[in-house]
Motif scaffolding. Structure first.
Motif, PDB file in Angstrom:
ATOM      1  N   LEU A   1       0.822  -1.200   0.000  1.00  0.00           N
ATOM      2  CA  LEU A   1       0.000   0.000   0.000  1.00  0.00           C
ATOM      3  C   LEU A   1       0.856   1.250   0.000  1.00  0.00           C
ATOM      4  N   LEU A   2       1.975   1.213   0.684  1.00  0.00           N
ATOM      5  CA  LEU A   2       2.881   2.354   0.720  1.00  0.00           C
ATOM      6  C   LEU A   2       4.297   1.853   0.513  1.00  0.00           C
ATOM      7  N   LEU A   3       4.980   2.454  -0.459  1.00  0.00           N
ATOM      8  CA  LEU A   3       6.350   2.076  -0.750  1.00  0.00           C
ATOM      9  C   LEU A   3       7.275   3.206  -0.316  1.00  0.00           C
ATOM     10  N   PRO A   4       7.660   3.244   0.948  1.00  0.00           N
ATOM     11  CA  PRO A   4       8.577   4.311   1.385  1.00  0.00           C
ATOM     12  C   PRO A   4       9.989   4.025   0.918  1.00  0.00           C
ATOM     13  N   GLN A   5      10.659   5.045   0.466  1.00  0.00           N
ATOM     14  CA  GLN A   5      12.037   4.905   0.037  1.00  0.00           C
ATOM     15  C   GLN A   5      12.956   5.052   1.246  1.00  0.00           C
ATOM     16  N   THR A   6      13.996   4.247   1.277  1.00  0.00           N
ATOM     17  CA  THR A   6      14.920   4.298   2.410  1.00  0.00           C
ATOM     18  C   THR A   6      15.910   5.452   2.274  1.00  0.00           C
TER      19      THR A   6
ATOM     20  N   ALA B   1      20.290  10.530   1.096  1.00  0.00           N
ATOM     21  CA  ALA B   1      19.062  10.943   1.766  1.00  0.00           C
ATOM     22  C   ALA B   1      18.825  12.434   1.553  1.00  0.00           C
ATOM     23  N   PRO B   2      17.581  12.858   1.379  1.00  0.00           N
ATOM     24  CA  PRO B   2      17.307  14.300   1.238  1.00  0.00           C
ATOM     25  C   PRO B   2      17.535  15.033   2.552  1.00  0.00           C
ATOM     26  N   LEU B   3      17.761  16.328   2.451  1.00  0.00           N
ATOM     27  CA  LEU B   3      17.990  17.119   3.661  1.00  0.00           C
ATOM     28  C   LEU B   3      16.755  17.174   4.539  1.00  0.00           C
TER      29      LEU B   3
ATOM     30  N   ASP C   1      10.146  17.136   2.182  1.00  0.00           N
ATOM     31  CA  ASP C   1      10.163  17.545   0.778  1.00  0.00           C
ATOM     32  C   ASP C   1       9.882  16.407  -0.178  1.00  0.00           C
ATOM     33  N   CYS C   2       9.814  15.170   0.326  1.00  0.00           N
ATOM     34  CA  CYS C   2       9.547  14.031  -0.546  1.00  0.00           C
ATOM     35  C   CYS C   2       8.140  14.126  -1.132  1.00  0.00           C
ATOM     36  N   ARG C   3       8.029  13.788  -2.377  1.00  0.00           N
ATOM     37  CA  ARG C   3       6.736  13.756  -3.045  1.00  0.00           C
ATOM     38  C   ARG C   3       6.167  12.345  -3.013  1.00  0.00           C
ATOM     39  N   GLN C   4       4.862  12.262  -3.128  1.00  0.00           N
ATOM     40  CA  GLN C   4       4.181  10.971  -3.165  1.00  0.00           C
ATOM     41  C   GLN C   4       3.302  10.920  -4.413  1.00  0.00           C
ATOM     42  N   ALA C   5       3.210   9.727  -4.980  1.00  0.00           N
ATOM     43  CA  ALA C   5       2.405   9.525  -6.184  1.00  0.00           C
ATOM     44  C   ALA C   5       1.664   8.202  -6.066  1.00  0.00           C
ATOM     45  N   TRP C   6       0.490   8.153  -6.683  1.00  0.00           N
ATOM     46  CA  TRP C   6      -0.313   6.932  -6.669  1.00  0.00           C
ATOM     47  C   TRP C   6       0.281   5.911  -7.625  1.00  0.00           C
ATOM     48  N   ILE C   7       0.175   4.654  -7.237  1.00  0.00           N
ATOM     49  CA  ILE C   7       0.526   3.534  -8.117  1.00  0.00           C
ATOM     50  C   ILE C   7      -0.770   2.995  -8.701  1.00  0.00           C
ATOM     51  N   GLU C   8      -0.895   3.028 -10.006  1.00  0.00           N
ATOM     52  CA  GLU C   8      -2.121   2.625 -10.680  1.00  0.00           C
ATOM     53  C   GLU C   8      -1.966   1.236 -11.282  1.00  0.00           C
TER      54      GLU C   8
ATOM     55  N   LEU D   1      -3.407   1.222  -6.318  1.00  0.00           N
ATOM     56  CA  LEU D   1      -2.785   0.091  -5.642  1.00  0.00           C
ATOM     57  C   LEU D   1      -1.963   0.498  -4.435  1.00  0.00           C
ATOM     58  N   GLY D   2      -1.551   1.743  -4.358  1.00  0.00           N
ATOM     59  CA  GLY D   2      -0.739   2.182  -3.235  1.00  0.00           C
ATOM     60  C   GLY D   2      -0.092   3.517  -3.536  1.00  0.00           C
ATOM     61  N   LEU D   3       0.812   3.899  -2.657  1.00  0.00           N
ATOM     62  CA  LEU D   3       1.561   5.149  -2.785  1.00  0.00           C
ATOM     63  C   LEU D   3       3.047   4.845  -2.823  1.00  0.00           C
ATOM     64  N   ILE D   4       3.780   5.686  -3.521  1.00  0.00           N
ATOM     65  CA  ILE D   4       5.232   5.564  -3.576  1.00  0.00           C
ATOM     66  C   ILE D   4       5.840   6.926  -3.303  1.00  0.00           C
ATOM     67  N   GLU D   5       6.908   6.937  -2.544  1.00  0.00           N
ATOM     68  CA  GLU D   5       7.605   8.178  -2.231  1.00  0.00           C
ATOM     69  C   GLU D   5       8.678   8.445  -3.280  1.00  0.00           C
ATOM     70  N   LEU D   6       8.772   9.700  -3.691  1.00  0.00           N
ATOM     71  CA  LEU D   6       9.708  10.117  -4.722  1.00  0.00           C
ATOM     72  C   LEU D   6      10.744  11.053  -4.113  1.00  0.00           C
ATOM     73  N   HIS D   7      11.991  10.889  -4.543  1.00  0.00           N
ATOM     74  CA  HIS D   7      13.074  11.696  -3.997  1.00  0.00           C
ATOM     75  C   HIS D   7      12.947  13.134  -4.480  1.00  0.00           C
ATOM     76  N   PRO D   8      13.060  14.104  -3.583  1.00  0.00           N
ATOM     77  CA  PRO D   8      12.880  15.507  -4.000  1.00  0.00           C
ATOM     78  C   PRO D   8      13.986  16.022  -4.914  1.00  0.00           C
ATOM     79  N   ASP D   9      15.197  15.439  -4.840  1.00  0.00           N
ATOM     80  CA  ASP D   9      16.279  15.897  -5.713  1.00  0.00           C
ATOM     81  C   ASP D   9      16.066  15.487  -7.161  1.00  0.00           C
ATOM     82  N   VAL D  10      15.148  14.570  -7.407  1.00  0.00           N
ATOM     83  CA  VAL D  10      14.882  14.103  -8.770  1.00  0.00           C
ATOM     84  C   VAL D  10      13.532  14.591  -9.272  1.00  0.00           C
TER      85      VAL D  10
END
Length: 301
Positions: A52-57, A62-64, A68-75, A85-94
């Motif tokens: 349900l949630l895919l947190p990035q390690t 690691a971001p400061l 600032d991390c973004r989240q997006a739906w997984i379809e 299907l869930g959420l995934i965290e996106l790195h703010p530097d990208v």
């Protein structure tokens, strides 16, 4: 009288014994639990989809600030109807950098020019037909001195300093500008809600109408770019998109600014998101960036 009592005793006794036996049977039936056999219903297999949630390690880069991390739906992509299907965290530097429109424009101009070859060509005085003899004598005529009628100064002569083919317009954009162009374009796509993330690229049909209905139902397009980590795509999605000129497939290592801006909707798989983040974060934090920023050489790897 004694005989009458003996007869009634004989009649009443069986009835009492019957009642007592039925009561004992009913109470024993109530006390003993009955085992109900359940029919053999096949257990559906557990779905191997993402959590349900895919947190990035973000252990290495690691971001400061984690806020600032973004989240997006997984379809999903196995049906036309949209399902989260869930959420995934996106790195703010990208995916959350300050977009540099000037850098994006430089990347687009670089990609359009490095593959362009000009075939414009003109003939010089040696290549033009004719002009083998001296047109008039050197002295005595009062005219200027010429040795050929194909001189660039005369009509019908050769062209001096004209374009010569093939002429390449290749040049190499600086390394960090190329990396910054990718991060800026991905951030713009996410901010404009033109970036969608799917679990995988496995679709149940080879019919192109399935992709058409999917794009229409989810308001994708009119042009869609689907990116996966591997360069080998499943057979169904290859057949379904083969006849659709506005739907293209691309591996993650070929992702570029020109293709992302050429298509209205960018669709990434979960594996492609992780691969792109790993590669871009490594390039942003590499220790030999100064060496990569030097002048480009043809033998540079």
């Amino acid at each position: 009288m004694l005989g009458l009592l003996n007869k009634t005793k004989l009649v009443i006794a069986p009835a009492v014994r019957g009642i007592s036996s039925s009561c004992v049977a009913r109470t024993s039936a109530e006390e003993t639990p009955q085992v109900v056999e359940k029919p053999n219903v096949p257990v559906p297999p557990t779905s191997s989809g993402p959590a349900l949630l895919l947190p990035q390690t973000f252990k290495e880069f690691a971001p400061l600030n984690l806020k600032d991390c973004r989240q997006a739906w997984i379809e999903n992509i196995d049906a036309v109807e949209e399902r989260k299907l869930g959420l995934i965290e996106l790195h703010p530097d990208v995916f959350a950098t300050q977009p540099r429109v000037d850098v994006i424009q430089e990347n687009i101009e670089w990609q359009r020019k490095y593959r362009y070859v000009s075939f414009a060509d003109t003939k010089n005085r040696a290549e033009v037909r004719g002009g083998g003899r001296k047109p008039w004598p050197q002295k005595g005529g009062g005219r200027s001195r010429h040795g050929s009628l194909r001189s660039p100064m005369l009509k019908g002569g050769g062209i001096s300093h004209g374009p010569r083919s093939p002429t390449t317009h290749f040049y190499m954009l600086p390394f960090l500008k190329r990396v910054l162009g990718l991060t800026s374009t991905l951030s713009v796509k996410l901010a404009q809600d033109d970036l969608h993330i799917i679990s995988n690229v496995d679709i149940p049909s080879q019919d192109p109408d399935f992709i058409k209905d999917l794009i229409h139902e989810r308001n994708w397009g009119p042009s869609v770019l689907i990116v996966d980590k591997n360069d080998e795509f499943p057979e169904n999605i290859c057949y379904a998109t083969d006849s659709l000129g506005y739907v293209n497939l691309m591996p993650a290592f070929s992702l570029n600014c020109y293709s992302m801006l050429k298509h209205d909707t960018l669709v990434l798989t979960v594996d492609a998101v992780k691969h792109i983040e790993d590669r871009l974060l490594y390039q942003l934090h590499r220790t030999d960036a100064m060496v990569k920023g030097q002048k480009f050489k043809l033998d540079q790897v």
